[in-house]
Design an enzyme around this catalytic site. Sequence first.
Site, short mmCIF file in Angstrom:
data_model
loop_
_atom_site.label_atom_id
_atom_site.label_comp_id
_atom_site.label_asym_id
_atom_site.label_seq_id
_atom_site.Cartn_x
_atom_site.Cartn_y
_atom_site.Cartn_z
N GLY A 379 15.82 -13.89 23.10
CA GLY A 379 15.21 -14.93 22.28
C GLY A 379 13.77 -15.24 22.60
O GLY A 379 13.32 -16.36 22.34
N LYS A 380 13.02 -14.28 23.13
CA LYS A 380 11.62 -14.57 23.50
C LYS A 380 10.77 -14.82 22.25
O LYS A 380 10.02 -15.79 22.19
CB LYS A 380 11.05 -13.40 24.31
CG LYS A 380 11.79 -13.13 25.61
CD LYS A 380 11.12 -12.05 26.41
CE LYS A 380 11.17 -10.68 25.76
NZ LYS A 380 12.54 -10.15 25.62
N SER A 697 17.41 -4.15 47.02
CA SER A 697 18.41 -5.21 47.11
C SER A 697 19.79 -4.71 47.50
O SER A 697 20.69 -5.51 47.74
CB SER A 697 18.50 -5.95 45.77
OG SER A 697 18.89 -5.07 44.75
N LYS A 740 22.65 -11.09 38.54
CA LYS A 740 23.61 -10.46 39.44
C LYS A 740 24.86 -11.32 39.61
O LYS A 740 26.00 -10.82 39.59
CB LYS A 740 22.95 -10.21 40.80
CG LYS A 740 21.82 -9.19 40.76
CD LYS A 740 21.13 -9.08 42.11
CE LYS A 740 20.00 -8.06 42.08
NZ LYS A 740 19.28 -7.98 43.37
#
Length: 822
Positions: A379-380, A697, A740
């Site tokens: 929705g940018k 990560s 995540k």
Amino acid sequence: MADNQTNNPTTADAPPVNAAQPFEIAVLPLQNTTLFPGTVVPLAAGRPRSVAAVEAALAHPEKLLACISVRPDRGIEQEATPEDLYLVGTLVMIKRMMRTPDALQLIVQGTERVKVLEWTQVDPFLRARVHVLPELRTVNPDEVEALQRNVRTLIERALALLPQVPPEVRAAVMGANDPVQIAYFLASILNLGLEQEQAMLEADTADELLRLAYARLAHEIEIMELRSKIASEAQTEMDKAQRDYILRQQMKAIQKELGEDEGGERAEAELLRERLNEADLPDEVRTEAERELRRMERLPSAAPDYHVIRSYLEYILELPWRKSSEDKLDLNEARRILDEDHYGLEDIKERILEFLAVVKLRPDSKSPILCFVGPPGVGKTSLGRSIARALGREFERLSLGGVRDEAELRGHRRTYIGAMPGRIIQALRRAKVNNPVMMLDEIDKLGNDYRGDPSAALLEILDPQQNNTFRDHYIDLPFDLSRVFFIATANQLGPIPPPLRDRMEIIALAGYSEREKLHIAKQYLVPRQVRENGLTPEQFEITDAALELIAGRYTREAGVRQYERTIGSVARKAALKIAQGETQHVRVDEADIKEYLGAPRFYPEQARKELPAGVATGMAWTEMGGEILFIEATLLPGGSGLTLTGQLGEVMQESARAARSYLWSHAAEFGISPEMFKGYGIHLHVPAGAIPKDGPSAGVAMTIALASLLTGRRVSPNTSMTGEITLSGLVFPVGGIKEKVLAAHRAGIRRIILPARNEADLEDIPADVRRELEFTFATRIHEALDAALERTVSNPPPAPTTDGMHEPAHTEEPETIHAREA
């Protein structure tokens, strides 16, 4: 109707009229002329009422007739009525009359001014009761004397400019001593305009009459002198083309001074000059525009530069240099609009409301420069439209994907053929205000080549300290962009150059949780697809369970774009059934989805009910949202070194080697024999090998997988982890925590190990998800190991023998390992 032909002075005496008593008299309407006392004028009477009025006057011995002018705003197609005439006219004596086939030709002499008291007859001719107005009195003799002398001076200047005037007329004018007679004479020989002449006729004093005559005579002489000046400047030898050009310039100059337009189209330069005079431009811009307009006026219309300058001036006049739209400063209304258009996104909504609050307290504040970063479909772009709607501003969107030429933003210089302004100036021209919401879409997709780097041009455009004097190469004038609300969008920050990134306020839009997608579908997506596919809410219904199934098994994305397309596919199939008359209402439940969409396309990773030793559950972030990864490790008898598979990137491979090195260097601390690293090879694999993976990560998950393999302690199956590690045993924070955690929650994970410095990121996670999860925060690696590994050794690793052969370590019952104190 009578028409004025010529005007001649006279000194003949008129017959006496009883000025004290009103009397009735025939009235002759005059068209486009005013008759003054003391003048002899030829007239032509051709219309029935006019002829009847003249016949009535000739029937009396005095042959008197009242001549009154028709108002200029009345038509001339029909006979004049009393409402069409002025009330003040001139009493005339008919001196001579001659009949012709078309009209009566008259010579009349003006005698007195008369005023209509009442109209007594309309047909067959106009007749009115009138009385004679008194002679003009003098209020201020000194002023009259001064005005008379000034009028004589002006007359001398006029006669000098009119060599064709007969000598006897010159002598009569210069010899007249009566100021009233001089004024009437000037009005009769000069074309002063009907309204001006009537005003002079109705003047009650000589002072007023001379003031009117002097003002109009001065104006006429100014025009005559200008004509003379133009004629003298044009007296040069020239060919036919030059002569035609000069004559056109003379005609335009004369029309400009007189304010007249002969009905033809005005020259383009004149139209541009009018627009320039009416436009609200800064001083520097006006000066440059006038200079270019003067250049254009000196060029023939066939010259190439003529059209270049015209296009340039049109752009300048159409730009909103000082025109702004008024902001809506109702914060409650703005919040209602944002909530109505978008579900969630509280941080962004709060930032917009903060900006509105600042504008409300300080109207001259500069607009912020925001950058929405997030996966596709979150929705940018639509959020930018909602911001414009909440602010009450115009919205302009520029797609920067694939733009490689710096001139696309800054424009081309006018020296090039086909030059045009850049996209920024063009967007402002379309918006027609200097404070729109301008969205720079896909700013991370900009390219660069030998034509320049567009991102370098954005350094000025998106800098509040510089963009108030932005210069487009085509316009080459400073334009203030500081009031433009710039919103950039990107899928990832990596490709954006650091200097450009530093100029924007980064706002990250994470993916949506399953619960958020359900709310969005019910509130926005389903109603929109129902409307776009010609259905009504009464005809189509889809249950929450069906929507959840579509989101989880038929789409895999962080946003809702593909989700909406899939809902639209279901709605179209329902529309087909209704259009074919099979049913009037379609209700789609979870069991019906396979009929509409076929077999599920995705099988998301689920938390395994039991993990063997050497397997750990990690978490990863992608552009499409979050995912869980199962990191698997196994020992290779007789092998050596570390084998890595699963399309791991360089950073991820380094994390695996760092995990192995850390456990090797702290083997005794964790109850691992150092000989295990010498006598066995280790193979570490991350499934979904066709998908490239990279990033630091997974360091914690790799360490825990290797530790589980080497100690025989299994990892709890409902636990996942993320974090970067160092050789000294520290756990560093990582990004994408929300995505995540949401992915782990979707997979059934209920216990998550995070770096301690990521604890603040839990605020971004929806409260309903947070309540269902247990979080453990680790600062060092051994804290993560203690939290992830079971206390009991369920699958003891083999132990090396003294002859180099390896034998499994046998235990009669499981060994319990006590957790270390943190």
